[in-house]
Design a protein around this motif. Sequence first.
Motif, PDB file in Angstrom:
ATOM      1  N   ALA A 231     -56.863 -16.999 -51.831  1.00 20.58           N
ATOM      2  CA  ALA A 231     -56.886 -16.958 -53.290  1.00 20.58           C
ATOM      3  C   ALA A 231     -55.966 -15.869 -53.828  1.00 20.58           C
ATOM      4  O   ALA A 231     -55.438 -15.981 -54.944  1.00 20.58           O
ATOM      5  N   THR A 232     -55.751 -14.818 -53.016  1.00 23.79           N
ATOM      6  CA  THR A 232     -54.886 -13.710 -53.436  1.00 23.79           C
ATOM      7  C   THR A 232     -53.559 -13.712 -52.695  1.00 23.79           C
ATOM      8  O   THR A 232     -52.503 -13.435 -53.280  1.00 23.79           O
ATOM      9  N   ALA A 233     -53.618 -14.020 -51.400  1.00 25.59           N
ATOM     10  CA  ALA A 233     -52.408 -14.031 -50.559  1.00 25.59           C
ATOM     11  C   ALA A 233     -52.314 -15.402 -49.902  1.00 25.59           C
ATOM     12  O   ALA A 233     -52.798 -15.603 -48.781  1.00 25.59           O
ATOM     13  N   PRO A 234     -51.718 -16.383 -50.576  1.00 24.31           N
ATOM     14  CA  PRO A 234     -51.757 -17.781 -50.119  1.00 24.31           C
ATOM     15  C   PRO A 234     -51.205 -18.004 -48.720  1.00 24.31           C
ATOM     16  O   PRO A 234     -51.633 -18.932 -48.030  1.00 24.31           O
ATOM     17  N   GLY A 235     -50.266 -17.197 -48.278  1.00 20.50           N
ATOM     18  CA  GLY A 235     -49.668 -17.432 -46.962  1.00 20.50           C
ATOM     19  C   GLY A 235     -50.382 -16.753 -45.819  1.00 20.50           C
ATOM     20  O   GLY A 235     -50.011 -16.929 -44.655  1.00 20.50           O
ATOM     21  N   ALA A 236     -51.411 -15.971 -46.104  1.00 20.52           N
ATOM     22  CA  ALA A 236     -52.100 -15.220 -45.052  1.00 20.52           C
ATOM     23  C   ALA A 236     -53.050 -16.124 -44.272  1.00 20.52           C
ATOM     24  O   ALA A 236     -53.568 -17.113 -44.784  1.00 20.52           O
ATOM     25  N   GLU A 237     -53.269 -15.760 -43.000  1.00 23.81           N
ATOM     26  CA  GLU A 237     -54.175 -16.505 -42.127  1.00 23.81           C
ATOM     27  C   GLU A 237     -55.282 -15.585 -41.624  1.00 23.81           C
ATOM     28  O   GLU A 237     -55.111 -14.371 -41.542  1.00 23.81           O
ATOM     29  N   VAL A 238     -56.397 -16.211 -41.248  1.00 27.38           N
ATOM     30  CA  VAL A 238     -57.499 -15.484 -40.619  1.00 27.38           C
ATOM     31  C   VAL A 238     -57.726 -16.055 -39.227  1.00 27.38           C
ATOM     32  O   VAL A 238     -57.794 -17.277 -39.050  1.00 27.38           O
ATOM     33  N   ALA A 239     -57.816 -15.167 -38.249  1.00 31.05           N
ATOM     34  CA  ALA A 239     -58.160 -15.547 -36.880  1.00 31.05           C
ATOM     35  C   ALA A 239     -59.367 -14.714 -36.455  1.00 31.05           C
ATOM     36  O   ALA A 239     -59.692 -13.707 -37.081  1.00 31.05           O
ATOM     37  N   TRP A 240     -60.044 -15.165 -35.383  1.00 29.43           N
ATOM     38  CA  TRP A 240     -61.171 -14.367 -34.892  1.00 29.43           C
ATOM     39  C   TRP A 240     -61.003 -14.076 -33.407  1.00 29.43           C
ATOM     40  O   TRP A 240     -60.743 -14.972 -32.610  1.00 29.43           O
ATOM     41  N   ASN A 241     -61.126 -12.798 -33.094  1.00 25.64           N
ATOM     42  CA  ASN A 241     -60.874 -12.285 -31.747  1.00 25.64           C
ATOM     43  C   ASN A 241     -62.016 -11.320 -31.401  1.00 25.64           C
ATOM     44  O   ASN A 241     -61.869 -10.107 -31.483  1.00 25.64           O
ATOM     45  N   PRO A 242     -63.185 -11.846 -31.033  1.00 26.10           N
ATOM     46  CA  PRO A 242     -64.372 -10.998 -30.871  1.00 26.10           C
ATOM     47  C   PRO A 242     -64.203  -9.946 -29.776  1.00 26.10           C
ATOM     48  O   PRO A 242     -63.470 -10.144 -28.805  1.00 26.10           O
ATOM     49  N   GLU A 243     -64.908  -8.830 -29.973  1.00 20.28           N
ATOM     50  CA  GLU A 243     -64.890  -7.775 -28.955  1.00 20.28           C
ATOM     51  C   GLU A 243     -66.060  -7.998 -28.001  1.00 20.28           C
ATOM     52  O   GLU A 243     -67.109  -8.512 -28.373  1.00 20.28           O
ATOM     53  N   PHE A 244     -65.841  -7.574 -26.750  1.00 25.46           N
ATOM     54  CA  PHE A 244     -66.882  -7.669 -25.728  1.00 25.46           C
ATOM     55  C   PHE A 244     -67.015  -6.318 -25.026  1.00 25.46           C
ATOM     56  O   PHE A 244     -66.952  -6.227 -23.801  1.00 25.46           O
ATOM     57  N   LEU A 245     -67.167  -5.285 -25.818  1.00 20.91           N
ATOM     58  CA  LEU A 245     -67.176  -3.931 -25.278  1.00 20.91           C
ATOM     59  C   LEU A 245     -68.589  -3.520 -24.880  1.00 20.91           C
ATOM     60  O   LEU A 245     -69.552  -3.776 -25.594  1.00 20.91           O
ATOM     61  N   ARG A 246     -68.665  -2.835 -23.743  1.00 21.82           N
ATOM     62  CA  ARG A 246     -69.914  -2.215 -23.324  1.00 21.82           C
ATOM     63  C   ARG A 246     -69.794  -0.719 -23.576  1.00 21.82           C
ATOM     64  O   ARG A 246     -68.846  -0.093 -23.094  1.00 21.82           O
ATOM     65  N   GLU A 247     -70.728  -0.169 -24.335  1.00 21.18           N
ATOM     66  CA  GLU A 247     -70.687   1.277 -24.543  1.00 21.18           C
ATOM     67  C   GLU A 247     -70.799   1.964 -23.185  1.00 21.18           C
ATOM     68  O   GLU A 247     -71.619   1.595 -22.350  1.00 21.18           O
ATOM     69  N   GLY A 248     -69.968   2.960 -23.001  1.00 25.62           N
ATOM     70  CA  GLY A 248     -69.861   3.630 -21.713  1.00 25.62           C
ATOM     71  C   GLY A 248     -68.727   3.096 -20.865  1.00 25.62           C
ATOM     72  O   GLY A 248     -68.303   3.746 -19.910  1.00 25.62           O
ATOM     73  N   CYS A 249     -68.223   1.902 -21.208  1.00 29.06           N
ATOM     74  CA  CYS A 249     -67.112   1.276 -20.469  1.00 29.06           C
ATOM     75  C   CYS A 249     -66.087   0.682 -21.428  1.00 29.06           C
ATOM     76  O   CYS A 249     -65.311  -0.197 -21.048  1.00 29.06           O
ATOM     77  N   ALA A 250     -66.077   1.132 -22.689  1.00 24.34           N
ATOM     78  CA  ALA A 250     -65.309   0.451 -23.729  1.00 24.34           C
ATOM     79  C   ALA A 250     -63.807   0.519 -23.513  1.00 24.34           C
ATOM     80  O   ALA A 250     -63.091  -0.458 -23.768  1.00 24.34           O
TER      81      ALA A 250
END
Length: 441
Positions: free
Chosen positions: A141-160
């Motif tokens: 609606a504001t930036a017509p040419g922009a895209e959204v992707a999703w790249n989830p994190e799989f971090l374990r605290e202590g091993c991030a």
Amino acid sequence: MRLTVIGTGYVGAVHAACMADIGHDVLGVDVDADRIAALTAGTPPFFEPGLSETLTRAVNSGRLRFTTSPSDAARFADTHFVCVGTPQRPDTGAADLRHVEAAVDGLASGLRDSGHEQALVVGKSTVPVGTAARLAERLRATAPGAEVAWNPEFLREGCAVQDTLRPERIVAGTTSPRAEARLREIYAPLLDAGAPFIATDPATAELVKAASNSFLATKISFINAMAEICEATGADVLTLAEAMGRDPRIGPRFLSPGLGFGGSCLPKDIRAFAARAEELGLGRSVAFLRQIDEINTRQRLRTVDLAERLLGGSLADRSVAVLGAAFKPGSDDVRDSPALVVADEVRRRGAQVRVHDPEATDNARAVHPELQYALDVAKACERADVVLHLTEWPQYRDLDPAALATVVRTPVLVDARNALDPARWRSAGWSVHALGRPETG
């Protein structure tokens, strides 16, 4: 490449430092000015093994900078990672997406004004399925040419840091070949080192994180449910877990009976997943997650009940030592920490409680100032009627039980994590107890 990381909490700070470490120019963005000042000085805002060195190296190289201005982010790059928090809503248990929406809205106006309307906005926050599609409409609606992707994190605290630089998988949910190609370019050093790249749509990418955490939580609560059966029948849950884990279809990981899970991810994520399923009219499909959550919560009170029973049925006016405050070792995170829930409940039942933790004492004191804290284990255990081992720090495995027996009032140990060697402690005169294990004294 030039990247921004919006949100420099646990996920964002690690991602920003690691992306700069593999060669990208990165700008970290956060509204917390104190946090930005600390990161700029190379000081992590939380304890995470390896992060301090990675952050210092990235800042000193000039490839990592920080700002509090969203407009700076829009001008800096055309790829933006959104790493803000998605806390649990207190009314429904669903994910609160206000921070994600604010991050995208703040970026959108800047993209329009900076001329980067072909930007790629990459979500790493854990969100309900369908969020990416809704944010894409909002962004366009504001930036017509922009895209959204999703790249989830799989971090374990202590091993991030290790999990970021040597990931078990990279999941990229995109809607165009251009977006997928850009993510492959960003992660090229990791892909060249053998990291699997799973290309899919945004909805599937969102579900991967929710489903993975729900499965892990299910496995943990399942073995804890078996611990209750073992107690009622005289069976040994550790032997049961070992035998089950030998089956390659099941595997031994996360079959660790004890106090259960906590932290900022698993508890809130399974509640948010169940809430989203109910919104979709599919609540019955994941109704078991409510039971998983209840089993996990019950383990904390069962641990308190065990300590109470060992002290003759009452904790009133007794001295209790608590070893561990963080929700897991290798972290100073006390969010939804089972250890602190147990410590506070013991206090509520009338005991004097002294807590020790190698890293999380300050954070624990901030949320539970009513508890007492000790800087060393011996001081925490001084004149204790029972010692509760609640976070499996390696330092506690290395304790000398014979020396500790001279400090306590009565050598009684509750190993709520099944991580200590019971034979070693018993040979030093201790009475050792754990949920789901035979009472052998």
